[in-house]
Design a protein around this motif. Structure first.
Motif, PDB file in Angstrom:
ATOM      1  N   ALA A  35      58.483 -13.511 -81.726  1.00 31.36           N
ATOM      2  CA  ALA A  35      57.880 -13.181 -83.019  1.00 31.36           C
ATOM      3  C   ALA A  35      57.554 -11.688 -83.087  1.00 31.36           C
ATOM      4  O   ALA A  35      57.882 -11.016 -84.067  1.00 31.36           O
ATOM      5  N   ASN A  74      61.388 -20.022 -71.262  1.00 29.65           N
ATOM      6  CA  ASN A  74      61.803 -21.195 -72.050  1.00 29.65           C
ATOM      7  C   ASN A  74      63.206 -21.638 -71.650  1.00 29.65           C
ATOM      8  O   ASN A  74      63.854 -21.008 -70.816  1.00 29.65           O
ATOM      9  N   SER A  75      63.696 -22.718 -72.273  1.00 29.92           N
ATOM     10  CA  SER A  75      65.008 -23.253 -71.879  1.00 29.92           C
ATOM     11  C   SER A  75      66.155 -22.606 -72.649  1.00 29.92           C
ATOM     12  O   SER A  75      67.321 -22.915 -72.396  1.00 29.92           O
ATOM     13  N   GLY A  76      65.824 -21.763 -73.610  1.00 25.00           N
ATOM     14  CA  GLY A  76      66.866 -20.965 -74.259  1.00 25.00           C
ATOM     15  C   GLY A  76      67.617 -21.639 -75.388  1.00 25.00           C
ATOM     16  O   GLY A  76      68.688 -21.183 -75.771  1.00 25.00           O
ATOM     17  N   SER A  87      49.155  -4.047 -71.342  1.00 26.62           N
ATOM     18  CA  SER A  87      48.167  -3.505 -72.277  1.00 26.62           C
ATOM     19  C   SER A  87      47.596  -4.622 -73.144  1.00 26.62           C
ATOM     20  O   SER A  87      47.849  -4.681 -74.355  1.00 26.62           O
ATOM     21  N   ASN A 132      51.204 -16.150 -80.365  1.00 27.44           N
ATOM     22  CA  ASN A 132      51.305 -17.607 -80.322  1.00 27.44           C
ATOM     23  C   ASN A 132      49.920 -18.227 -80.105  1.00 27.44           C
ATOM     24  O   ASN A 132      48.990 -17.900 -80.831  1.00 27.44           O
ATOM     25  N   THR A 174      54.596 -26.770 -70.441  1.00 28.83           N
ATOM     26  CA  THR A 174      55.735 -27.548 -69.971  1.00 28.83           C
ATOM     27  C   THR A 174      56.378 -26.770 -68.822  1.00 28.83           C
ATOM     28  O   THR A 174      56.034 -25.605 -68.602  1.00 28.83           O
ATOM     29  N   TYR A 175      57.290 -27.422 -68.073  1.00 28.66           N
ATOM     30  CA  TYR A 175      57.642 -26.901 -66.750  1.00 28.66           C
ATOM     31  C   TYR A 175      59.153 -26.895 -66.510  1.00 28.66           C
ATOM     32  O   TYR A 175      59.849 -27.800 -66.972  1.00 28.66           O
ATOM     33  N   TRP A 210      58.441 -23.141 -62.378  1.00 31.16           N
ATOM     34  CA  TRP A 210      57.483 -22.418 -63.217  1.00 31.16           C
ATOM     35  C   TRP A 210      56.924 -23.312 -64.328  1.00 31.16           C
ATOM     36  O   TRP A 210      57.419 -24.411 -64.579  1.00 31.16           O
ATOM     37  N   GLY A 255      54.972 -22.838 -68.446  1.00 26.09           N
ATOM     38  CA  GLY A 255      54.750 -21.905 -69.549  1.00 26.09           C
ATOM     39  C   GLY A 255      54.088 -22.615 -70.711  1.00 26.09           C
ATOM     40  O   GLY A 255      54.067 -23.840 -70.770  1.00 26.09           O
ATOM     41  N   GLN A 296      54.264 -21.750 -82.860  1.00 31.04           N
ATOM     42  CA  GLN A 296      55.683 -22.037 -83.164  1.00 31.04           C
ATOM     43  C   GLN A 296      56.067 -23.476 -82.862  1.00 31.04           C
ATOM     44  O   GLN A 296      57.243 -23.832 -82.916  1.00 31.04           O
ATOM     45  N   THR A 316      61.854 -19.889 -80.223  1.00 28.04           N
ATOM     46  CA  THR A 316      62.941 -18.912 -80.146  1.00 28.04           C
ATOM     47  C   THR A 316      63.509 -18.675 -81.547  1.00 28.04           C
ATOM     48  O   THR A 316      63.668 -17.534 -81.970  1.00 28.04           O
TER      49      THR A 316
HETATM   50  C1  LIG Z   1      59.451 -24.288 -69.996  1.00 30.99           C
HETATM   51  C2  LIG Z   1      59.567 -23.958 -71.471  1.00 30.99           C
HETATM   52  C3  LIG Z   1      60.726 -24.286 -72.162  1.00 30.99           C
HETATM   53  C4  LIG Z   1      60.836 -23.950 -73.523  1.00 30.99           C
HETATM   54  N1  LIG Z   1      62.049 -24.169 -74.143  1.00 30.99           N
HETATM   55  C5  LIG Z   1      62.213 -23.748 -75.422  1.00 30.99           C
HETATM   56  C6  LIG Z   1      63.505 -23.842 -76.037  1.00 30.99           C
HETATM   57  O1  LIG Z   1      64.496 -24.231 -75.424  1.00 30.99           O
HETATM   58  N2  LIG Z   1      63.604 -23.445 -77.330  1.00 30.99           N
HETATM   59  C7  LIG Z   1      62.533 -22.948 -78.034  1.00 30.99           C
HETATM   60  O2  LIG Z   1      62.700 -22.602 -79.207  1.00 30.99           O
HETATM   61  N3  LIG Z   1      61.334 -22.804 -77.449  1.00 30.99           N
HETATM   62  C8  LIG Z   1      61.142 -23.183 -76.172  1.00 30.99           C
HETATM   63  N4  LIG Z   1      59.936 -23.012 -75.558  1.00 30.99           N
HETATM   64  C9  LIG Z   1      58.841 -22.436 -76.351  1.00 30.99           C
HETATM   65  C10 LIG Z   1      59.016 -20.941 -76.555  1.00 30.99           C
HETATM   66  O3  LIG Z   1      59.014 -20.267 -75.323  1.00 30.99           O
HETATM   67  C11 LIG Z   1      57.876 -20.425 -77.430  1.00 30.99           C
HETATM   68  O4  LIG Z   1      57.796 -21.206 -78.597  1.00 30.99           O
HETATM   69  C12 LIG Z   1      58.115 -18.976 -77.804  1.00 30.99           C
HETATM   70  O5  LIG Z   1      58.123 -18.168 -76.646  1.00 30.99           O
HETATM   71  C13 LIG Z   1      57.040 -18.511 -78.766  1.00 30.99           C
HETATM   72  O6  LIG Z   1      57.359 -17.185 -79.157  1.00 30.99           O
HETATM   73  P1  LIG Z   1      56.231 -16.198 -79.641  1.00 30.99           P
HETATM   74  O7  LIG Z   1      56.828 -14.858 -79.748  1.00 30.99           O
HETATM   75  O8  LIG Z   1      55.554 -16.769 -80.828  1.00 30.99           O
HETATM   76  O9  LIG Z   1      55.136 -16.239 -78.483  1.00 30.99           O
HETATM   77  P2  LIG Z   1      55.247 -15.819 -76.952  1.00 30.99           P
HETATM   78  O10 LIG Z   1      56.638 -15.886 -76.463  1.00 30.99           O
HETATM   79  O11 LIG Z   1      54.193 -16.605 -76.239  1.00 30.99           O
HETATM   80  O12 LIG Z   1      54.842 -14.295 -76.994  1.00 30.99           O
HETATM   81  C14 LIG Z   1      53.515 -13.902 -77.223  1.00 30.99           C
HETATM   82  C15 LIG Z   1      53.255 -12.682 -76.386  1.00 30.99           C
HETATM   83  O13 LIG Z   1      51.947 -12.213 -76.708  1.00 30.99           O
HETATM   84  C16 LIG Z   1      51.375 -11.679 -75.540  1.00 30.99           C
HETATM   85  N5  LIG Z   1      49.919 -11.629 -75.716  1.00 30.99           N
HETATM   86  C17 LIG Z   1      49.044 -12.650 -75.775  1.00 30.99           C
HETATM   87  N6  LIG Z   1      47.788 -12.190 -75.933  1.00 30.99           N
HETATM   88  C18 LIG Z   1      47.883 -10.842 -75.985  1.00 30.99           C
HETATM   89  C19 LIG Z   1      46.929  -9.805 -76.119  1.00 30.99           C
HETATM   90  N7  LIG Z   1      45.636 -10.071 -76.236  1.00 30.99           N
HETATM   91  N8  LIG Z   1      47.365  -8.525 -76.122  1.00 30.99           N
HETATM   92  C20 LIG Z   1      48.681  -8.226 -76.004  1.00 30.99           C
HETATM   93  N9  LIG Z   1      49.633  -9.196 -75.864  1.00 30.99           N
HETATM   94  C21 LIG Z   1      49.231 -10.473 -75.857  1.00 30.99           C
HETATM   95  C22 LIG Z   1      51.825 -12.631 -74.451  1.00 30.99           C
HETATM   96  O14 LIG Z   1      51.766 -12.028 -73.170  1.00 30.99           O
HETATM   97  C23 LIG Z   1      53.241 -12.949 -74.882  1.00 30.99           C
HETATM   98  O15 LIG Z   1      54.209 -12.134 -74.258  1.00 30.99           O
HETATM   99  C24 LIG Z   1      59.769 -23.345 -74.212  1.00 30.99           C
HETATM  100  C25 LIG Z   1      58.611 -23.001 -73.509  1.00 30.99           C
HETATM  101  C26 LIG Z   1      58.508 -23.319 -72.170  1.00 30.99           C
HETATM  102  C27 LIG Z   1      57.249 -22.942 -71.447  1.00 30.99           C
END
Ligand SMILES: Cc1cc2nc3c(=O)[nH]c(=O)nc-3n(C[C@H](O)[C@H](O)[C@H](O)COP(=O)(O)OP(=O)(O)OC[C@H]3O[C@@H](n4cnc5c(N)ncnc54)[C@H](O)[C@@H]3O)c2cc1C
Length: 437
Positions: free
Chosen positions: A37, A70-72, A206, A237, A255-256, A346, A348, A373, A378
């Motif tokens: 995002a 994530n699983s991609g 940061s 998120n 999830t793992y 792992w 997440g 999300q 993704t």
């Molecule tokens: C094992 C596993 C498998 C998955 N498989 C899938 C899949 O196949 N397909 C799919 O669509 N989704 C999958 N997901 C879910 C997917 O990873 C998330 O939905 C997605 O990463 C969310 O994107 P985002 O950018 O909203 O948040 P995030 O990817 O969580 O990014 C948010 C970022 O904000 C940062 N942050 C938080 N607080 C602060 C702060 N105070 N200051 C600065 N930075 C901060 C975090 O470090 C992080 O890097 C899976 C998740 C896991 C754990």
């Protein structure tokens, strides 16, 4: 607080960390969080406002958080996980599919803009795989659902499933071509590097530890620096709750995953099947499996189990316990690979809401959020990031209306009822998934 390594990131060459924010500075736009995002929001802002300063602050490092764990699967038509039959109103689903496809398109556009490889992202489709008769019934319901939406699919029998996966377990498969597959860490790293070449400034390590409004400006404080910005995008998120918003409305679920070591040539021959495939389980709480071949060699990846952890952290014994389930799922599917160890294990975070809606919009003056999300971040995170930049830039579009149509997440019951209830539902669902787990 994510346990274990971000396996996809470990497969890639290590890079020097980016600098942390260590001074007082200003920006036109501040994006907090460098996941799907946040980076998509930063990209869209830099497209819409070429002369403006856009700064991204990331608490850890790019691709270390859920973006590299994530699983991609960038899924366009999510499986309606609760349906046994489907004949309802399709309006909401069509809206969500439009959004997911716009997310995939924006990612494919980044792929061509920044010269990414097919390994980072390709529109290669996925299979919904069924092992048990219950799973086959789920797939049949999914097929009816797709027909109802006039979405194309291809059915695969047990022999075809074996030819693709090398596993004798799968009785039925449902292939849909619109899912894009990622090497998520590769994609997210290359997206970040592409943005920097476009003048977006990105600071790692940061974490924003305070965010206050002063004299019509937002001031974000990190452990060693401070930044003042006119407009802020929160793309963190589930950590939205750590900023004091939507308390008791967001569900933090871990999830793992486990990834094998690189397979030897002999093991690849014993495995059979194709070099790359991606399988989601017919049962919502079953096992996701991927086979990859590329940087890091030929490997298999298993993902299953889900736990509700409102503290946004997990106990250190969790991974070894989950590992036993992963090993059972792996051995059942691939008995020909006896002795192949998992190199990475792992966990997440996902952020879910009870009514399956996201948090999107201006939550305070000039403070915008694209969070929650619902496990499909993704695609959803990518489109939400792009659209939040458009909303903050006062743009209008039918797609933005689609995104804005989401309701607010509903309240959760108080603790400990929420934790006990959610974990009981998850354990029961995993038990009912049987061999699909
Ligand atoms: C094992 C596993 C498998 C998955 N498989 C899938 C899949 O196949 N397909 C799919 O669509 N989704 C999958 N997901 C879910 C997917 O990873 C998330 O939905 C997605 O990463 C969310 O994107 P985002 O950018 O909203 O948040 P995030 O990817 O969580 O990014 C948010 C970022 O904000 C940062 N942050 C938080 N607080 C602060 C702060 N105070 N200051 C600065 N930075 C901060 C975090 O470090 C992080 O890097 C899976 C998740 C896991 C754990």
């Amino acid at each position: 607080m994510d346990p274990g390594p971000a396996a996809w990131n470990e497969l890639l060459p290590s890079t020097d960390p980016r600098e942390a924010l260590q001074r007082k500075t200003t920006a036109d736009w501040l994006v907090i969080g460098a996941g799907f995002a946040g980076l998509s929001a930063a990209r869209r802002l830099s497209e819409l406002h070429p002369g403006d300063t856009v700064v991204v602050l990331e608490a850890t490092s790019v691709a270390h958080g859920p973006a590299g764990r994530n699983s991609g699967f960038m899924i366009d038509v999510p499986h309606d996980l609760t349906a046994t039959d489907y004949a309802g109103d399709t309006t909401k689903d069509e809206r969500l599919i439009r959004l997911n496809r716009a997310g995939i398109d924006y990612a494919l556009d980044a792929k061509s803009a920044y010269g990414m490889s097919d390994e980072a992202l390709s529109l290669s489709g996925k299979i919904n795989g069924a092992i048990t008769s219950r799973g086959v019934a789920h797939n049949a319901a999914y097929a009816r659902y797709l027909q109802n939406l006039s979405e194309p699919f291809e059915e695969l029998d047990a022999d075809q499933m074996k030819l693709i996966t090398g596993s004798h377990c799968y009785q039925h498969g449902l292939f849909t071509a619109g899912t894009a597959m990622l090497q998520p860490a590769m994609y997210i790293r290359e997206l970040a590097a592409g943005l920097e070449s476009n003048w977006v400034r990105l600071y790692e390590h940061s974490p924003v530890i305070e965010l206050l409004r002063k004299d019509n400006q937002w001031v974000a404080r990190t452990p060693k620096g401070q930044i003042q910005a006119s407009r802020v995008v929160l793309s963190v998120n589930g950590h939205l709750e750590s900023f004091g918003f939507f308390r008791r409305q967001l569900m933090h679920v871990f999830t793992y995953g486990s990834m094998t070591r690189a397979l030897t040539r002999r093991e690849v021959t014993a495995l059979g099947g194709k070099a790359n495939w991606a399988l989601t389980p017919a049962d919502a709480l079953g096992t996701t499996v991927r086979r990859i071949s590329g940087t890091g060699g030929e490997r298999l990846i298993i993902r299953n189990r889900a736990t509700f952890d409102p503290s946004l952290s997990v106990n250190k014994n969790r991974i070894p316990r989950v590992a036993q389930d992963h090993d059972k799922s792996f051995a059942f599917r691939f008995p020909q690979l006896k002795g192949v160890d998992m190199e990475y294990r792992w966990g997440g975070r996902l952020c879910l809401s009870r009514n399956n809606t996201s948090v999107f919009g201006e939550i305070e003056t000039n403070l915008f959020a694209a969070c929650c999300q619902n496990g499909l971040g993704t695609a959803k995170g990518t489109v939400a990031g792009k659209l939040i930049a458009e909303l903050a830039s006062e743009q209008h579009s039918p797609l933005l209306d689609d995104q804005m149509a989401d309701l607010e997440p509903t309240k959760l019951p108080p603790e400990p009822i929420a934790s006990i209830g959610a974990n009981a539902i998850l354990r029961w669902g995993e038990y009912r998934a049987g061999r699909e787990l």
